[in-house]
Design an enzyme around this catalytic site. Sequence first.
Site, mmCIF file in Angstrom:
data_model
loop_
_atom_site.group_PDB
_atom_site.id
_atom_site.type_symbol
_atom_site.label_atom_id
_atom_site.label_comp_id
_atom_site.label_asym_id
_atom_site.label_seq_id
_atom_site.Cartn_x
_atom_site.Cartn_y
_atom_site.Cartn_z
ATOM 1 N N HIS A 64 104.162 66.387 2.255
ATOM 2 C CA HIS A 64 104.774 65.052 2.211
ATOM 3 C C HIS A 64 106.251 65.329 1.956
ATOM 4 C CE1 HIS A 64 100.657 63.222 0.906
ATOM 5 N NE2 HIS A 64 100.684 63.587 2.169
ATOM 6 N N ARG A 92 89.542 59.820 10.884
ATOM 7 C CA ARG A 92 91.007 59.889 10.885
ATOM 8 C C ARG A 92 91.382 60.945 11.918
ATOM 9 N NH1 ARG A 92 91.811 60.192 5.868
ATOM 10 N NH2 ARG A 92 92.186 62.370 5.356
ATOM 11 N N ASP A 113 99.634 69.789 8.946
ATOM 12 C CA ASP A 113 98.754 68.765 8.371
ATOM 13 C C ASP A 113 97.957 68.144 9.510
ATOM 14 O OD1 ASP A 113 97.631 66.752 6.880
ATOM 15 O OD2 ASP A 113 99.508 65.754 6.350
ATOM 16 N N ASP A 166 90.545 67.213 6.883
ATOM 17 C CA ASP A 166 92.003 67.111 6.791
ATOM 18 C C ASP A 166 92.452 68.408 6.138
ATOM 19 O OD1 ASP A 166 94.648 66.536 6.192
ATOM 20 O OD2 ASP A 166 94.235 64.510 5.447
ATOM 21 N N HIS A 211 104.065 60.268 7.450
ATOM 22 C CA HIS A 211 104.982 60.765 6.410
ATOM 23 C C HIS A 211 105.767 61.910 7.027
ATOM 24 C CE1 HIS A 211 102.195 64.182 5.719
ATOM 25 N NE2 HIS A 211 101.219 63.297 5.708
ATOM 26 N N HIS A 257 95.809 52.885 4.571
ATOM 27 C CA HIS A 257 96.928 53.782 4.241
ATOM 28 C C HIS A 257 97.999 53.713 5.324
ATOM 29 C CE1 HIS A 257 95.537 56.856 7.148
ATOM 30 N NE2 HIS A 257 94.319 56.692 6.663
ATOM 31 N N GLU A 301 94.822 63.058 12.934
ATOM 32 C CA GLU A 301 96.184 63.309 12.451
ATOM 33 C C GLU A 301 96.820 64.473 13.205
ATOM 34 O OE1 GLU A 301 96.432 64.619 8.334
ATOM 35 O OE2 GLU A 301 98.541 64.020 8.258
ATOM 36 N N HIS A 313 90.825 60.841 -0.072
ATOM 37 C CA HIS A 313 91.153 62.153 -0.633
ATOM 38 C C HIS A 313 89.927 62.763 -1.313
ATOM 39 C CE1 HIS A 313 95.790 61.402 -0.546
ATOM 40 N NE2 HIS A 313 95.274 61.677 0.623
ATOM 41 N N GLU A 332 98.751 59.563 11.683
ATOM 42 C CA GLU A 332 97.393 59.747 11.185
ATOM 43 C C GLU A 332 96.645 58.450 10.892
ATOM 44 O OE1 GLU A 332 97.274 61.236 7.067
ATOM 45 O OE2 GLU A 332 99.404 61.652 7.233
ATOM 46 N N TYR A 336 87.729 53.489 8.048
ATOM 47 C CA TYR A 336 86.825 53.990 7.000
ATOM 48 C C TYR A 336 85.825 52.894 6.648
ATOM 49 C CZ TYR A 336 90.928 56.935 6.950
ATOM 50 O OH TYR A 336 91.976 57.727 7.347
ATOM 51 N N ASP A 374 95.252 83.983 -19.311
ATOM 52 C CA ASP A 374 96.413 84.697 -18.783
ATOM 53 C C ASP A 374 96.420 84.746 -17.253
ATOM 54 O OD1 ASP A 374 94.222 86.279 -18.605
ATOM 55 O OD2 ASP A 374 95.178 88.104 -19.352
HETATM 56 N N1 GLY Z 1 96.622 65.747 3.847
HETATM 57 C C1 GLY Z 1 97.232 64.655 3.225
HETATM 58 C C2 GLY Z 1 97.805 63.766 4.215
HETATM 59 O O1 GLY Z 1 97.351 63.714 5.332
HETATM 60 O O2 GLY Z 1 98.766 63.111 3.971
HETATM 61 MN MN MN Z 2 96.384 65.269 6.292
HETATM 62 MN MN MN Z 3 99.251 63.697 6.387
#
Ligand code: GLY
Ligand code: MN
Ligand code: MN
Length: 456
Positions: free
Chosen positions: A375, A422, A283, A272, A368, A364, A424, A255, A398, A402, A51
Amino acid sequence: MFDAAMSLVGSAPDPISIDEFRSRQSRLLSQIGNDEIVILCSSPETIHSNDVHHPYRSQSDMIYLTGWYEPESVMLAEYIDSEWIITLFVQPKDTLKEIWEGRRPGVEGALSKWAVDSAYSIDELSDKLGEAINNCSKVYHQMGVRTDIDSIVSDAIQLRGRARQMNGTGPVGVEDPSSKIAELRLRKSSAEIEQMRHACFVSSIAHEAAMRSSMSGRTENQIQAIIEGFFVFAGTSGWAYPSIVGCGENATILHYKENDSVCGDDEIILIDAGSEFRGYASDITRSWPISGKFTEPQRELYQLVLDSQEAAIAECRVGNPFNAPHEAAKRVLAEGLIKLGVITQSLEDSLDHDNGQLRDWYMHNTSHWIGLDVHDVGIYKPNGEPRLFESGMCLTVEPGLYFGSWRPDVDCPERYSNIGIRIEDDVLITDNGPEVLTSACPKTIADIESIVGKSF
Ligand code: GLY
Ligand code: MN
Ligand code: MN
């Protein structure tokens, strides 16, 4: 530590005004026919266990158009007597439920504090919605958010023949309103930008606090706790997406979610993490050496990613296509990796999507949209061509590299073994060029080296 960090955070902006919600509604409804209706549903609650529910967050289109944040709610827009009427169906006041589950604004609260014209208990939805659907020619409704409401809509459409025969009215079709709302959400108002600036500022300071608390022997979760603890301490609703906190080879997993390893002195940690404030996401990714000092190979890669990010940010200008930052970042990364001897192909060959070597280390996209969803909504290629930037659009930038030596698919250079980086930031397109909303978050090698492991 949080008090010192908090002293850097300014006061929160005013919330989005009733007038702004009204203007958002008008801009949507100016695209809807007077004999059509719009239905929006808050997303249902989801079960964590037995619950216990997951913390509730409503559907972003509902937050955008009404600011209403409760579950079990529906917005209906219909044109009555020469004007658009916005009705909210909500959970009614219920003392026993409120003792157990918390306060509810109820019908009275919805009417007095939200940008709506009328409000009813959700118990009245079925009758009133049935009537509205039977009197309209088209229903704007996103299928799949609430299956019970999907059934009301589709039953009415199926029965339209009967309604049409009796009354000459009845819906002839359903269209998803999401793409019209997405076009509105893509261009942020100044009040929205204020909310985002605040989320971005809190997240920037949270990252700085995490840098300052980093030391060999700390676990990833402990550093995660500093960041997420500060999100809450600073009055945001917490994370906008689950934090990625990975040290050493974990930083090479895009991720990564376990966040449970012990950080070593010679490792880079990649974090991140971003807070959400009044529904708006931030982000940020930063990567720093646990020791506080970049090794030479770490420094080479870090500076390369930073150069690529700066080149990408410089492309965030009104009139540029959405993919310009990505193309700029890739070019700088590829040139740099050729110089470092990692890429053996020519520059143009290395950038090839299918056979280029850059994708081995940068796999990647660079950007975005960001807004109510991390996103965020908004078509990237409206007619098959990349969208051109307009003032008020917000996106992330970003790039990363890697070098996972655990990967069987590539031959990782020993010098860069298990370095993941990374960087960002969140960027607002303005008529005067890019504005980095997350600029308070330390980013240069000199800044990072002067902060990591040192108290505020
Ligand atoms: N935190 C996910 C991205 O950077 O898109
Ligand atoms: Mn991110
Ligand atoms: Mn992002």
